[in-house]
Every structure is written in structure tokens, then in C-alpha cells.
Scaffold this motif. Structure first.
Motif, short mmCIF file in Angstrom:
data_model
loop_
_atom_site.label_atom_id
_atom_site.label_comp_id
_atom_site.label_asym_id
_atom_site.label_seq_id
_atom_site.Cartn_x
_atom_site.Cartn_y
_atom_site.Cartn_z
N ARG A 74 -52.29 -69.97 -19.55
CA ARG A 74 -51.59 -68.78 -19.01
C ARG A 74 -50.08 -69.02 -19.05
O ARG A 74 -49.31 -68.13 -19.42
N ALA A 75 -49.69 -70.23 -18.66
CA ALA A 75 -48.26 -70.57 -18.69
C ALA A 75 -47.74 -70.61 -20.12
O ALA A 75 -46.61 -70.20 -20.39
N LYS A 76 -48.56 -71.10 -21.04
CA LYS A 76 -48.16 -71.13 -22.46
C LYS A 76 -47.96 -69.72 -23.00
O LYS A 76 -47.02 -69.45 -23.75
N LEU A 77 -48.87 -68.81 -22.62
CA LEU A 77 -48.77 -67.42 -23.10
C LEU A 77 -47.56 -66.72 -22.47
O LEU A 77 -46.83 -65.99 -23.16
N ASP A 78 -47.34 -66.98 -21.19
CA ASP A 78 -46.15 -66.40 -20.53
C ASP A 78 -44.88 -66.87 -21.24
O ASP A 78 -43.96 -66.07 -21.46
N TYR A 79 -44.85 -68.15 -21.57
CA TYR A 79 -43.68 -68.69 -22.28
C TYR A 79 -43.51 -68.00 -23.64
O TYR A 79 -42.41 -67.61 -24.02
N ARG A 80 -44.60 -67.85 -24.37
CA ARG A 80 -44.52 -67.23 -25.70
C ARG A 80 -44.02 -65.79 -25.61
O ARG A 80 -43.23 -65.35 -26.44
N ASN A 113 -54.62 -75.83 -31.62
CA ASN A 113 -54.97 -76.39 -30.31
C ASN A 113 -54.54 -75.47 -29.18
O ASN A 113 -54.94 -75.66 -28.03
N ALA A 114 -53.69 -74.49 -29.49
CA ALA A 114 -53.31 -73.50 -28.48
C ALA A 114 -54.52 -72.60 -28.19
O ALA A 114 -55.50 -72.59 -28.93
N SER A 115 -54.44 -71.85 -27.11
CA SER A 115 -55.54 -70.95 -26.77
C SER A 115 -55.68 -69.85 -27.82
O SER A 115 -54.76 -69.60 -28.60
N GLN A 116 -56.84 -69.18 -27.79
CA GLN A 116 -57.06 -68.06 -28.70
C GLN A 116 -55.99 -66.99 -28.50
O GLN A 116 -55.43 -66.46 -29.46
N ASP A 117 -55.68 -66.68 -27.23
CA ASP A 117 -54.68 -65.65 -26.93
C ASP A 117 -53.30 -66.05 -27.46
O ASP A 117 -52.60 -65.23 -28.05
N CYS A 118 -52.91 -67.30 -27.24
CA CYS A 118 -51.60 -67.77 -27.70
C CYS A 118 -51.52 -67.76 -29.23
O CYS A 118 -50.50 -67.37 -29.81
N ILE A 135 -59.84 -66.95 -37.03
CA ILE A 135 -58.77 -67.51 -36.20
C ILE A 135 -59.43 -68.24 -35.03
O ILE A 135 -60.22 -67.64 -34.28
N LEU A 136 -59.12 -69.51 -34.90
CA LEU A 136 -59.74 -70.32 -33.85
C LEU A 136 -58.68 -71.01 -33.00
O LEU A 136 -57.87 -71.78 -33.51
N GLY A 137 -58.69 -70.72 -31.70
CA GLY A 137 -57.90 -71.48 -30.75
C GLY A 137 -58.81 -72.50 -30.08
O GLY A 137 -59.95 -72.68 -30.48
N LYS A 138 -58.30 -73.15 -29.05
CA LYS A 138 -59.10 -74.17 -28.37
C LYS A 138 -60.37 -73.56 -27.79
O LYS A 138 -60.40 -72.38 -27.43
N ASP A 139 -61.40 -74.36 -27.74
CA ASP A 139 -62.72 -73.92 -27.28
C ASP A 139 -62.90 -74.44 -25.85
O ASP A 139 -63.02 -75.65 -25.64
#
Length: 221
Positions: A74-80, A113-118, A135-139
């Protein structure tokens, strides 16, 4: 015969100006972690990211490790989202080469390695999502399956319905090379930030990758 390309995303297709991982952790990550009622320092966090500690290590602190990594993401997506508004996320100028690979009839996957959303967020930012069949993010079902573990590469091979011998993994880091080789796939390092030993092929950018792929496909004829 070469049938597919599996691309890393961050620092291979896009990059983040002025990004510093420790600064991100202190400004963005820590707040989300503290909402879980725990405290984790940067060094411990990095050990989990690198696989020196399992990602489940945080359960020692009394939190579900999946919830911990969802908070990080969530923090990674907020940053992006903030970085995109500030114009700090950039696509490398050679990403238009992806169109060449589509025209060659190659299947393509983006694996991060980032989330699917990111992952999808940054690809959509530069209209790159359209190039990828998968497209594959972390599982979250297997968080220790992040690169350099070959898990995500194997997952991409299955989704693309190709054999390891029919694909190339394209990335910038040692993790990409190790994940590729763990899955039995040849690795191409894009030398955005210098050469890393161990790859099967080296290119300076995606334009040079087009030439490499053409030469490999010609050999298959």
C-alpha cells in the motif's frame, strides 16, 4: 525456437528519479508498518526483501506476514501515485522496442517483485500494459517466491504456455539472472547501470535487444 520474452519492469522498462530505498522506508513504509502495531527497522526490512530472512519473519512480532507485506505494498503504491504526479516515474526512451517484439509474433510477460497493483500502475502510466500477454506481481500465497526465487518465472512460462528453452528473461539485476537460471531460462541483462556477471547475453538497451532477438530467431530458421 524462441517464442517468448519475460521482462522485469522496474529499472528495465521504467525508472524512478531521485528514488532512495531508505528514504522511501522512513517516509512511506514505516507509517504503514506502525499502523499494524509493530516496529521494524530498515535493515531488517531489507533482509526480508533480499531473502536473507524469510518474509514470514515478522510473525515473530505477532502480525500475519501477508498483512505486513500488503501494508508495505500500500505504501509502495501510494509512493508511485505521488511520484507519477511529480513526474518522477519515467519510461526508458527505448521502450517503444516492445512493439517490435509484438510484430515478431513473440509472447510477452512482465514479471515484478512489486505488487500486482504497483506493477500494473507503472505499466499503464506509459501505455505499456497492452504489450503483455501476462503481467505478474508478487504472489501473496507464496511471498518467498519473489525473484531471485524462480517461482514467478516458472509461473510466467506456464501462463504463456512455453518451455524454458523457448523463452528469454530480460532484466537489469542479479535477481533477474538468478531467477531465470533457476527456472532453466537464458537471461539477458540490460546494462542500464553496469554489467552484472552471470547473464547469458548482454545488451546496452532494448534497441540492441531487438537485434539480439532477431539473430536468435534467424538461427532457429
Amino acid at each position: 525456437m524462441l517464442k517468448a520474452l519475460i521482462f522485469d519492469v522496474d529499472e528495465t522498462l521504467v525508472y524512478y528519479e531521485h528514488y532512495n530505498d531508505r528514504e522511501w522506508f522512513e517516509k512511506w513504509g514505516k507509517k504503514e508498518i506502525e499502523k499494524l502495531g509493530i516496529s521494524v527497522d530498515y535493515e531488517t526490512y531489507k533482509k526480508m526483501v533480499k531473502g536473507e530472512l524469510p518474509r514470514s519473519w515478522v510473525e515473530k512480532l505477532g502480525v500475519d506476514h501477508v498483512e505486513f507485506w500488503k501494508a508495505i505494498d500500500r505504501a509502495k503504491l501510494d509512493y508511485r501515485k505521488w511520484a507519477a504526479e511529480m513526474g518522477l516515474i519515467k519510461a526508458f526512451p527505448d521502450v517503444d522496442a516492445l512493439e517490435n517484439f509484438k510484430q515478431m509474433g513473440l509472447k510477452m510477460a512482465a514479471v515484478s517483485n512489486a505488487s500486482q497493483d504497483c506493477t500494473e500502475f507503472v505499466l499503464e502510466l506509459y501505455d505499456l500494459k497492452k504489450y503483455f500477454d501476462v503481467i505478474l506481481g508478487k504472489d501473496y500465497r507464496y511471498l518467498d517466491g519473489a525473484k531471485p526465487n524462480p517461482y514467478l518465472i516458472k509461473k510466467a512460462l506456464d501462463a504463456l504456455e512455453v518451455l524454458p528453452s523457448e523463452a528469454l528473461v530480460v532484466g537489469d539485476s542479479a535477481s533477474d539472472i538468478l531467477a531465470a537460471h533457476g527456472a532453466g531460462v537464458s537471461a539477458v541483462q540490460v546494462m542500464r547501470f553496469g554489467k552484472i556477471e552471470g547473464a547469458d547475453y548482454y545488451v546496452k538497451d532494448l534497441k540492441e535487444l531487438v537485434q539480439l532477438v532477431r539473430s536468435l530467431m534467424d538461427k532457429d530458421l
